[in-house]
Design a protein around this motif. Structure first.
Motif, PDB file in Angstrom:
ATOM      1  N   GLN A  52     -31.406  94.208 -64.441  1.00 47.16           N
ATOM      2  CA  GLN A  52     -31.938  94.063 -63.094  1.00 47.16           C
ATOM      3  C   GLN A  52     -33.098  93.078 -63.042  1.00 47.16           C
ATOM      4  OE1 GLN A  52     -32.827  98.087 -61.952  1.00 47.16           O
ATOM      5  NE2 GLN A  52     -30.716  98.539 -61.394  1.00 47.16           N
ATOM      6  N   ALA A  53     -33.164  92.201 -64.019  1.00 48.84           N
ATOM      7  CA  ALA A  53     -34.185  91.152 -64.027  1.00 48.84           C
ATOM      8  C   ALA A  53     -33.517  89.795 -64.168  1.00 48.84           C
ATOM      9  CB  ALA A  53     -35.188  91.393 -65.155  1.00 48.84           C
ATOM     10  N   PRO A  54     -32.675  89.387 -63.182  1.00 53.31           N
ATOM     11  CA  PRO A  54     -31.958  88.117 -63.291  1.00 53.31           C
ATOM     12  C   PRO A  54     -32.868  86.909 -63.290  1.00 53.31           C
ATOM     13  CG  PRO A  54     -31.761  89.011 -61.066  1.00 53.31           C
ATOM     14  CD  PRO A  54     -32.413  90.069 -61.906  1.00 53.31           C
ATOM     15  N   HIS A  55     -34.106  87.060 -62.791  1.00 51.78           N
ATOM     16  CA  HIS A  55     -35.025  85.927 -62.758  1.00 51.78           C
ATOM     17  C   HIS A  55     -35.451  85.511 -64.154  1.00 51.78           C
ATOM     18  CE1 HIS A  55     -37.595  89.649 -62.011  1.00 51.78           C
ATOM     19  NE2 HIS A  55     -37.883  89.284 -63.228  1.00 51.78           N
ATOM     20  N   ALA A  56     -35.100  86.314 -65.184  1.00 53.81           N
ATOM     21  CA  ALA A  56     -35.532  86.000 -66.537  1.00 53.81           C
ATOM     22  C   ALA A  56     -34.657  84.935 -67.192  1.00 53.81           C
ATOM     23  CB  ALA A  56     -35.523  87.266 -67.394  1.00 53.81           C
ATOM     24  N   SER A  57     -33.597  84.446 -66.532  1.00 48.21           N
ATOM     25  CA  SER A  57     -32.774  83.396 -67.116  1.00 48.21           C
ATOM     26  C   SER A  57     -33.580  82.097 -67.156  1.00 48.21           C
ATOM     27  CB  SER A  57     -31.505  83.204 -66.287  1.00 48.21           C
ATOM     28  OG  SER A  57     -31.814  82.652 -65.025  1.00 48.21           O
ATOM     29  N   TRP A  58     -33.214  81.217 -68.070  1.00 49.90           N
ATOM     30  CA  TRP A  58     -33.966  79.980 -68.240  1.00 49.90           C
ATOM     31  C   TRP A  58     -33.928  79.120 -66.981  1.00 49.90           C
ATOM     32  CZ3 TRP A  58     -37.619  79.225 -71.448  1.00 49.90           C
ATOM     33  CH2 TRP A  58     -37.627  79.854 -72.698  1.00 49.90           C
ATOM     34  N   VAL A  59     -32.782  79.097 -66.315  1.00 46.11           N
ATOM     35  CA  VAL A  59     -32.670  78.280 -65.097  1.00 46.11           C
ATOM     36  C   VAL A  59     -33.653  78.767 -64.041  1.00 46.11           C
ATOM     37  CG1 VAL A  59     -31.154  77.605 -63.204  1.00 46.11           C
ATOM     38  CG2 VAL A  59     -30.266  77.676 -65.544  1.00 46.11           C
ATOM     39  N   ASN A  60     -33.704  80.081 -63.833  1.00 46.98           N
ATOM     40  CA  ASN A  60     -34.615  80.615 -62.822  1.00 46.98           C
ATOM     41  C   ASN A  60     -36.065  80.492 -63.252  1.00 46.98           C
ATOM     42  OD1 ASN A  60     -32.827  81.415 -60.754  1.00 46.98           O
ATOM     43  ND2 ASN A  60     -32.245  83.227 -61.905  1.00 46.98           N
ATOM     44  N   LEU A  61     -36.330  80.610 -64.540  1.00 45.69           N
ATOM     45  CA  LEU A  61     -37.700  80.428 -65.012  1.00 45.69           C
ATOM     46  C   LEU A  61     -38.191  79.017 -64.729  1.00 45.69           C
ATOM     47  CD1 LEU A  61     -37.786  82.325 -68.437  1.00 45.69           C
ATOM     48  CD2 LEU A  61     -38.915  82.962 -66.302  1.00 45.69           C
ATOM     49  N   LEU A  62     -37.321  78.045 -64.928  1.00 48.45           N
ATOM     50  CA  LEU A  62     -37.707  76.668 -64.628  1.00 48.45           C
ATOM     51  C   LEU A  62     -37.962  76.476 -63.143  1.00 48.45           C
ATOM     52  CD1 LEU A  62     -35.215  74.757 -66.963  1.00 48.45           C
ATOM     53  CD2 LEU A  62     -37.680  75.021 -67.266  1.00 48.45           C
ATOM     54  N   ARG A  63     -37.151  77.113 -62.310  1.00 46.76           N
ATOM     55  CA  ARG A  63     -37.367  77.021 -60.867  1.00 46.76           C
ATOM     56  C   ARG A  63     -38.697  77.637 -60.472  1.00 46.76           C
ATOM     57  NH1 ARG A  63     -31.328  79.245 -59.448  1.00 46.76           N
ATOM     58  NH2 ARG A  63     -30.174  77.294 -59.743  1.00 46.76           N
ATOM     59  N   ILE A  64     -38.945  78.845 -60.978  1.00 42.93           N
ATOM     60  CA  ILE A  64     -40.184  79.538 -60.628  1.00 42.93           C
ATOM     61  C   ILE A  64     -41.396  78.769 -61.131  1.00 42.93           C
ATOM     62  CG2 ILE A  64     -41.521  81.648 -61.026  1.00 42.93           C
ATOM     63  CD1 ILE A  64     -38.847  83.148 -61.161  1.00 42.93           C
ATOM     64  N   ASN A  65     -41.295  78.237 -62.347  1.00 47.35           N
ATOM     65  CA  ASN A  65     -42.425  77.502 -62.898  1.00 47.35           C
ATOM     66  C   ASN A  65     -42.710  76.244 -62.097  1.00 47.35           C
ATOM     67  OD1 ASN A  65     -44.436  77.106 -65.038  1.00 47.35           O
ATOM     68  ND2 ASN A  65     -43.172  75.367 -65.633  1.00 47.35           N
ATOM     69  N   ARG A  66     -41.663  75.628 -61.564  1.00 44.98           N
ATOM     70  CA  ARG A  66     -41.861  74.423 -60.744  1.00 44.98           C
ATOM     71  C   ARG A  66     -42.625  74.779 -59.472  1.00 44.98           C
ATOM     72  NH1 ARG A  66     -39.924  69.169 -61.974  1.00 44.98           N
ATOM     73  NH2 ARG A  66     -40.524  67.843 -60.232  1.00 44.98           N
TER      74      ARG A  66
END
Length: 281
Positions: free
Chosen positions: A216-230
């Motif tokens: 239940q933590a899909p934001h932990a994928s590398w793609v989403n991490l890069l989006r969030i970090n941006r």
């Protein structure tokens, strides 16, 4: 609880909660309740501007400057964006409709960690700590892991606030949202700690390993991490990955027993974008 994932404060001083930890927010304000102060300015325009009004005036001036630089005709804009306070005051009949509310993490921290709050359900019955824990778990998935992170940062002197606006779980303020912008954004990643047996030296030893983040933590994928970090980099915030791990032996009790917090461990990783041209030195 029927109106959202918030607790409405009825019989406690708002000033005490705000001045002693910046707990809660006004339902019609960005942070601390300012609706009444803005409404009073209708009859007394000399009163100090509220933060929302300062922001609105700054944005209006910024739009006018952009129009001037672009060679466009400057158009008058309403600092209140949509309606004037005179119109709003007339529509509400001079009544104050703003409510003061706490989010679930603030509520449980005041109830469990500080023991300064009593909570009643919609029937007026006082709720126990366990009742609140179970109810909050029904409202928010992985409440135990997120509250463990909230409790941790509160204990370190930070003021965590909801970070949904930036795609994260919390944003951290040094002195509260009224003094300056938050410096850090926190993404909570729930994990489970397992025990592994090592018999290489003929002795039974154990070591703790963090498993993959919860489903239940899909934001932990590398793609989403890069989006969030941006996003965080654009608003000048440092992204912190907060791994909250819980012993597998007690994880099954997380939904109904707050004692599992004693088995939580916090691991933090600062996530930054590395640019070859900007980080040569």
């Amino acid at each position: 609880m029927d109106f959202g994932k918030f607790v409405w404060v009825a019989s406690v001083s708002q000033d005490r909660l705000i001045k002693q930890g910046f707990f809660g927010k006004g339902t019609l304000s960005r942070s601390i309740p300012t609706w009444d102060a803005r409404r009073e300015q209708v009859n007394n325009p000399r009163l100090e501007l509220a933060p929302e009004q300062v922001t609105a005036k700054r944005r209006s001036k910024r739009r006018e400057q952009k129009q001037l630089r672009a060679g466009m005709q400057v158009t008058a804009t309403n600092p209140e964006e949509m309606y004037t306070m005179e119109e709003l005051a007339a529509w509400t009949g001079g009544r104050g409709y703003e409510q003061f509310q706490l989010d679930l993490y603030e509520t449980f921290f005041l109830l469990y960690a500080l023991d300064v709050l009593d909570l009643e359900n919609k029937h007026g019955t006082k709720m126990t700590t366990t009742d609140c824990w179970s109810l909050f778990h029904q409202c928010t998935e992985q409440f135990a892991y997120h509250f463990a992170a909230y409790h941790y940062y509160r204990s370190q002197g930070w003021v965590p606030k909801d970070g949904l606006k930036f795609g994260v779980d919390f944003v951290l303020y040094q002195q509260g949202p009224t003094s300056k912008h938050s410096d850090f954004s926190v993404l909570v990643i729930p994990c489970v700690t397992t025990a592994v047996q090592d018999t290489s030296d003929h002795h039974d030893t154990t070591m703790q390993l963090l498993t993959q983040p919860h489903d239940q933590a899909p934001h932990a994928s590398w793609v989403n991490l890069l989006r969030i970090n941006r996003v965080c980099a654009h608003v000048k915030k440092t992204l912190v990955l907060c791994y909250v791990s819980m012993d597998a032996s007690v994880a099954h009790k997380a939904t109904n027993d707050p004692s599992v917090l004693n088995h939580c461990h916090i691991h933090e990783v600062v996530f930054r974008r590395w640019s070859p041209s900007a980080n040569r030195e």
